[in-house]
Design an enzyme around this catalytic site. Structure first.
Site, PDB file in Angstrom:
ATOM      1  N   ASP A   1      -0.607   5.853   7.408  1.00 34.17           N
ATOM      2  CA  ASP A   1      -1.852   6.632   7.321  1.00 34.17           C
ATOM      3  C   ASP A   1      -3.005   5.959   8.070  1.00 34.17           C
ATOM      4  OD1 ASP A   1      -0.293   8.130   5.529  1.00 34.17           O
ATOM      5  OD2 ASP A   1      -1.023   6.980   3.820  1.00 34.17           O
TER       6      ASP A   1
ATOM      7  N   GLU B   1      -2.818  18.033   5.089  1.00 37.06           N
ATOM      8  CA  GLU B   1      -3.484  16.902   4.439  1.00 37.06           C
ATOM      9  C   GLU B   1      -4.077  15.991   5.506  1.00 37.06           C
ATOM     10  OE1 GLU B   1      -0.497  14.591   2.347  1.00 37.06           O
ATOM     11  OE2 GLU B   1       0.970  15.009   3.907  1.00 37.06           O
TER      12      GLU B   1
END
Length: 535
Positions: free
Chosen positions: A15, A186
């Site tokens: 991420d 997301e």
């Protein structure tokens, strides 16, 4: 030209959120249940990266007691504006369909210094990101989690203004983008260029269908149109062992000479398997703005990730892309603090360890079992290469079978291989054996009667050798007299892809641990720890 070989951050570093401050580049990555929270790497040239900080190092910033495996810190966002670093992060407290996802903001003028106490923002979803507009306003965006049964849980992306003076969100909450048919929308980030607001999101789920979606609008509130060649990055459907896999969850930055770059999550499965024992790593792609004001990969090879890219450094030298960057760490525990590569599970290491009670040794006080999601006594580092050797030396005098200490290869509370010293009156005293847990199944462990007696050994040397999918333990009572112990284990079980019945977003670690299930806080002393990668 500088050549960059992917991944740029090896091992469990998912991420990625990249930002630039002056001539310096920083990447923040998720740490989940590992403490201290968030890894920050630094680079001057986008080629050479160094781990420099774990900003969430106080319980007041990060309380993870009891969080599930792969809970805790999800998808931080690091940004920089007017001399201040901003770090946004989610703490995920449970892993059910109905989630508790609390979003916070901390700030600092020094990325390696102390960070502020957290400002609570909201709990409407995860993967929050802060956008600094050129008019001085700041905006928070996060994905919306819908917990209603029968509804799309990934319910869009919520935008709300952040008031820096009052340290709170203000104004209306707007759902500005519901995502595309790829699903699981997301990881949002907003950028601005040439009068357009660009919304970059992760879609397709964080495994082999992962992708990067890009949309844009003339207004920050939308409506947003999707890139004509979306997704702009994915490895879905590609040859699993020829290309970087799981490509997605990206952020972008402008580099030297007006060149642009995208950092993104990726995975490298073991040969002939779909298991990525190094976890989700960080790679970088070169990107470019074209006449239509859309971003594209510079490689021109559809939307597939590249193993290698080039950076224009004005002929200041070259980097050999064929060099294998192998990590070697040796810690003799002579310093007043642990090596920055070490982390603990859920709680600060200072609550169960000491480097001063016996100078030159790491003393671990035994806490709860390997299954505990509260107070484990473990210090470990990431596995960052498919082949490595780790070694330690232990002094430990257990008094009951409830006291254990040793060398551990760990994924989560249900998946690990543990070479541990304990005691057994029926066997005749101090002994050594292996605990092996594979999805909470302990049947691959050494049975107690097969444990090896080491009654007279004051010091016990412990070693593990991992080569791709094979893991083998060794021990010695004299430094150079290594003996294999137990079977050759399947290292691939320590991967997201092998986990059953629970979240799996981290990666394999190796380190030292101590348990005392009697509650007497029996300690173990470790003389050194070494981790050496091999080609």
């Amino acid at each position: 030209m500088l050549k960059v070989k992917n991944p740029i951050l090896k091992g469990f570093n998912p991420d990625p959120s990249i930002c630039k401050a002056g001539e310096d580049y920083y990447i923040a990555t998720s740490t989940f249940e590992w403490f201290p929270g968030v890894q920050i790497h630094h680079s001057k040239d986008l080629v050479h990266w160094e781990l420099v900080a774990h900003p969430l190092n106080r319980v007041s910033q990060l309380n993870m007691l009891g969080v599930p495996d792969s809970g805790g810190i999800w998808a931080p966002c690091l940004s920089y504006d007017n001399g201040i670093f901003y770090l946004i992060y989610t703490i995920v407290n449970n892993n059910g369909h109905i989630k508790d996802t609390h979003n916070y903001l901390v700030t600092s003028s020094n990325i390696c210094g102390d960070w502020s106490e957290p400002v609570y923002l909201n709990s409407s979803g995860f993967d929050p990101s802060l956008f600094h507009d050129d008019d001085g306003r700041k905006w928070l965006i996060n994905m919306k989690w819908d917990n209603r049964i029968g509804k799309n849980s990934f319910a869009g992306h919520l935008l709300q203004e952040y008031d820096e003076q009052d340290k709170c969100l203000v104004g209306p909450i707007l759902n500005i983008f519901k995502g595309t048919d790829l699903g699981c929308s997301e990881g949002p980030h907003i950028y601005k260029r040439n009068g357009y607001y660009y919304l970059m999101v992760a879609e397709g789920g964080t495994s082999y269908e992962h992708a990067v979606t890009l949309a844009r609008s003339r207004k920050i509130t939308g409506p947003y149109e999707v890139h004509p060649q979306n997704p702009i990055l994915t490895s879905a459907g590609s040859d699993m062992h020829k290309l970087l896999q799981k490509a997605g969850h990206a952020s972008v930055v402008e580099g030297p000479n007006n060149e642009w770059f995208m950092v993104h999550l990726c995975g490298r499965p073991l040969p002939e398997t779909d298991r990525c024992i190094l976890g989700r790593e960080t790679a970088m792609q070169k990107i470019e703005w074209r006449e239509d004001d859309w971003l594209y990969l510079s490689s021109g090879i559809d939307n597939l990730p590249s193993w290698e890219i080039e950076i224009n450094n004005n002929n200041k030298g070259e980097s050999n892309s064929e060099e294998i960057d192998l990590v070697s760490q040796y810690d003799d525990f002579e310093n007043a603090s642990l090596d920055i590569n070490f982390q603990s599970l859920r709680v600060p290491a200072e609550t169960f360890m000491s480097l001063t009670e016996r100078p030159g040794y790491l003393r671990l006080y035994g806490k709860e079992s390997m299954f505990s999601k509260f107070t484990q006594s473990m210090i470990a580092r990431r596995q960052q290469n498919f082949v490595y050797c780790a070694e330690t030396c232990l002094e430990f005098e257990p008094e009951t079978t409830l006291q254990l200490a040793g060398l551990i290869c760990y994924y989560n509370t249900e998946n690990y291989y543990y070479l541990r010293v304990s005691t057994d009156e029926e066997l005749g005293g101090k002994c050594i054996g292996i605990l092996a847990s594979i999805n909470n199944d302990l049947s691959e462990s050494m049975v107690q009667d097969d444990n090896i007696l080491i009654v007279d050994a004051e010091r016990v040397y412990l070693k593990v050798e991992v080569s791709f999918g094979e893991l083998r333990f060794f021990f010695a009572t004299n430094k150079d007299d290594w003996r294999p112990i137990g079977k050759v284990y399947d290292a691939s079980t320590l991967s997201d892809d092998a986990i059953k019945g629970s979240w799996a977003f981290t990666g394999a670690f190796v380190g030292v641990a101590c348990q005392d299930l009697s509650g007497m806080n029996k300690y173990a002393d470790f003389d050194y720890f070494s981790y050496v990668e091999e080609a």
